[in-house]
Design a protein around this motif. Structure first.
Motif, mmCIF file in Angstrom:
data_model
loop_
_atom_site.group_PDB
_atom_site.id
_atom_site.type_symbol
_atom_site.label_atom_id
_atom_site.label_comp_id
_atom_site.label_asym_id
_atom_site.label_seq_id
_atom_site.Cartn_x
_atom_site.Cartn_y
_atom_site.Cartn_z
ATOM 1 N N ARG A 282 6.757 -3.765 -23.023
ATOM 2 C CA ARG A 282 5.625 -3.801 -22.079
ATOM 3 C C ARG A 282 5.219 -2.406 -21.606
ATOM 4 O O ARG A 282 5.106 -2.120 -20.416
ATOM 5 N N GLY A 283 4.987 -1.538 -22.595
ATOM 6 C CA GLY A 283 4.615 -0.168 -22.265
ATOM 7 C C GLY A 283 3.328 -0.061 -21.472
ATOM 8 O O GLY A 283 3.172 0.844 -20.639
ATOM 9 N N GLY A 284 2.388 -0.979 -21.695
ATOM 10 C CA GLY A 284 1.152 -0.962 -20.925
ATOM 11 C C GLY A 284 1.398 -1.236 -19.457
ATOM 12 O O GLY A 284 0.869 -0.543 -18.574
ATOM 13 N N THR A 285 2.229 -2.240 -19.172
ATOM 14 C CA THR A 285 2.554 -2.567 -17.775
ATOM 15 C C THR A 285 3.288 -1.414 -17.091
ATOM 16 O O THR A 285 3.004 -1.067 -15.942
ATOM 17 N N VAL A 286 4.228 -0.833 -17.807
ATOM 18 C CA VAL A 286 4.973 0.304 -17.248
ATOM 19 C C VAL A 286 4.021 1.435 -16.860
ATOM 20 O O VAL A 286 4.100 1.997 -15.763
ATOM 21 N N CYS A 287 3.082 1.748 -17.757
ATOM 22 C CA CYS A 287 2.156 2.856 -17.493
ATOM 23 C C CYS A 287 1.134 2.494 -16.414
ATOM 24 O O CYS A 287 0.726 3.357 -15.630
ATOM 25 N N ASP A 288 0.720 1.229 -16.372
ATOM 26 C CA ASP A 288 -0.177 0.791 -15.292
ATOM 27 C C ASP A 288 0.457 1.068 -13.931
ATOM 28 O O ASP A 288 -0.188 1.635 -13.028
ATOM 29 N N ILE A 289 1.705 0.649 -13.771
ATOM 30 C CA ILE A 289 2.378 0.835 -12.483
ATOM 31 C C ILE A 289 2.566 2.310 -12.174
ATOM 32 O O ILE A 289 2.385 2.759 -11.030
ATOM 33 N N GLU A 290 2.899 3.107 -13.182
ATOM 34 C CA GLU A 290 3.042 4.547 -12.963
ATOM 35 C C GLU A 290 1.735 5.157 -12.467
ATOM 36 O O GLU A 290 1.722 6.013 -11.573
ATOM 37 N N ALA A 291 0.621 4.706 -13.052
ATOM 38 C CA ALA A 291 -0.683 5.239 -12.650
ATOM 39 C C ALA A 291 -1.025 4.854 -11.222
ATOM 40 O O ALA A 291 -1.529 5.678 -10.437
ATOM 41 N N VAL A 292 -0.767 3.594 -10.853
ATOM 42 C CA VAL A 292 -1.063 3.155 -9.483
ATOM 43 C C VAL A 292 -0.159 3.875 -8.492
ATOM 44 O O VAL A 292 -0.601 4.291 -7.411
ATOM 45 N N LEU A 293 1.113 4.035 -8.840
ATOM 46 C CA LEU A 293 2.031 4.737 -7.939
ATOM 47 C C LEU A 293 1.624 6.193 -7.742
ATOM 48 O O LEU A 293 1.780 6.746 -6.644
ATOM 49 N N ARG A 294 1.115 6.811 -8.781
ATOM 50 C CA ARG A 294 0.644 8.199 -8.638
ATOM 51 C C ARG A 294 -0.497 8.260 -7.625
ATOM 52 O O ARG A 294 -0.540 9.162 -6.780
#
Length: 362
Positions: A282-294
């Protein structure tokens, strides 16, 4: 210098002349742009790389520019097909002007140019519903239809009134850690400089194309012009400090990524895909959350914008719906469009899924 250029801008410019006008009036355009897809850099890249002839219609008052419409024209069966420059790639479309009076002048100039085309269809998408230029065009174009665009979910007050829930963070962490439990090496990258971007950009493009093909559709990036436009936009944003790419790697391969463009106090998720080979992590989900957290951790950011279309992966507390305008010179233009669209749908429906995948992967 800027005022002289504004005063000397021609009423209509096409081709290379249109690109020159967009460059000359960059400060005018950028001062009024609502989002990245209405800025001069986006419009110049679209005019340079995308199919269609760029056309810029300029409204003047007292010798000064008071409005500008950046358009693209393609010709099909003797009909001029007119869209905003950038067309379907625009999440935010815009007619640039100085207010209600200027909006009416711009609409009038645009309609005068349209009528000189004899047979035409006009599709202006993702406009602000309250734009006075949109209202003026509706008044001037008999039979014009305004329809809502796709909803654009967003997080308002990210980091203050809205924070990512713990269970969302836990799921993303669990997906990332699953690779390690399977004996694979996983890593998160943040690409916010050109050197890092250039290292991974070809792989990001291939992940997007492969995912699109596996979903049974052609990728926009299969088109060399769209690919050149896309990479120009991403490179330009990162170089200007207005873009960042979050990447998840598994065994040094891209497992997922998202590209975020920065518009002042708003972060907009411009692009993203998950790799077919590593779907389980689920690399897309992982990166989505990283982007929102940033965005959440940056006190200067107020909004995280997912852009068009609801999916299960998009969460938030608000949405924006823009408007589209359609008009045509003759009823026969619309009848032909409907007939061709129906024929394409029937052909696709008649093909087996495997055949569709083979076609789109070519």
């Amino acid at each position: 210098m800027t005022e002289t250029l504004r005063a000397s801008a021609p009423p209509v410019a096409t081709g290379a002349g249109a690109i020159a006008v967009l460059r000359d009036l960059a400060s005018y355009v950028d001062a009024r742009a609502e989002a990245f897809s209405a800025r001069s850099s986006w419009l110049v890249a679209a005019a340079t790389h995308l199919a269609g002839e760029p056309v810029v219609v300029v409204a003047h008052e007292d010798g000064q520019v008071v409005g500008l419409a950046a358009l693209s024209v393609t010709r099909h069966r003797g009909t001029a097909r007119v869209t905003l420059l950038g067309g379907e790639l625009n999440d935010y479309g815009q007619l640039h002007h100085d207010g209600p009076r200027a909006a009416r002048a711009l609409a009038g100039a645009l309609v005068d140019w349209l009528r000189a085309q004899r047979r035409w269809s006009l599709d202006l998408t993702q406009l602000a519903p309250e734009d006075p230029a949109l209202a003026a065009l509706v008044r001037l174009l008999p039979g014009a239809v305004v329809s809502p665009g796709a909803p654009m979910p967003r997080i308002e007050g990210v980091g203050t009134s809205y924070r990512v829930k713990r269970d969302r963070r836990r799921k993303a962490t669990g997906a990332f850690n699953a690779a390690g439990r399977d004996g694979l090496r996983a890593e998160k990258l943040v690409l916010d400089d050109l050197a890092g971007l250039e290292r991974w950009l070809p792989a990001l493009v291939e992940v997007r194309r492969a995912r699109d093909h596996a979903s049974g559709r052609r990728s926009q990036l299969d088109d060399p012009g769209v690919l050149a436009f896309h990479t120009s936009v991403v490179r330009g944003a990162v170089a200007a400090g207005a873009g960042v790419v979050h990447v998840m790697l598994v065994e040094d391969e891209v497992a997922g990524f998202v590209t975020v463009l920065v518009d002042g106090d708003t972060h907009r998720l411009y692009d993203g895909r998950v790799a077919e080979r590593w779907l389980a992590y689920r690399g897309g989900t992982v990166c989505d959350i990283e982007a929102v957290l940033r965005a959440q951790d940056d006190p200067g950011v107020h909004t995280f914008d997912w852009l068009r279309g609801w999916t299960e992966a998009k969460f938030g507390n608000a949405e924006v719906v823009r408007a589209g305008l359609h008009a045509s010179s003759h009823p026969s233009v619309d009848r032909l469009d409907r007939w061709e669209a129906t024929a394409r749908r029937r052909l696709k429906a008649a093909l087996p899924d495997a055949a569709v995948r083979r076609i789109v992967s070519r």
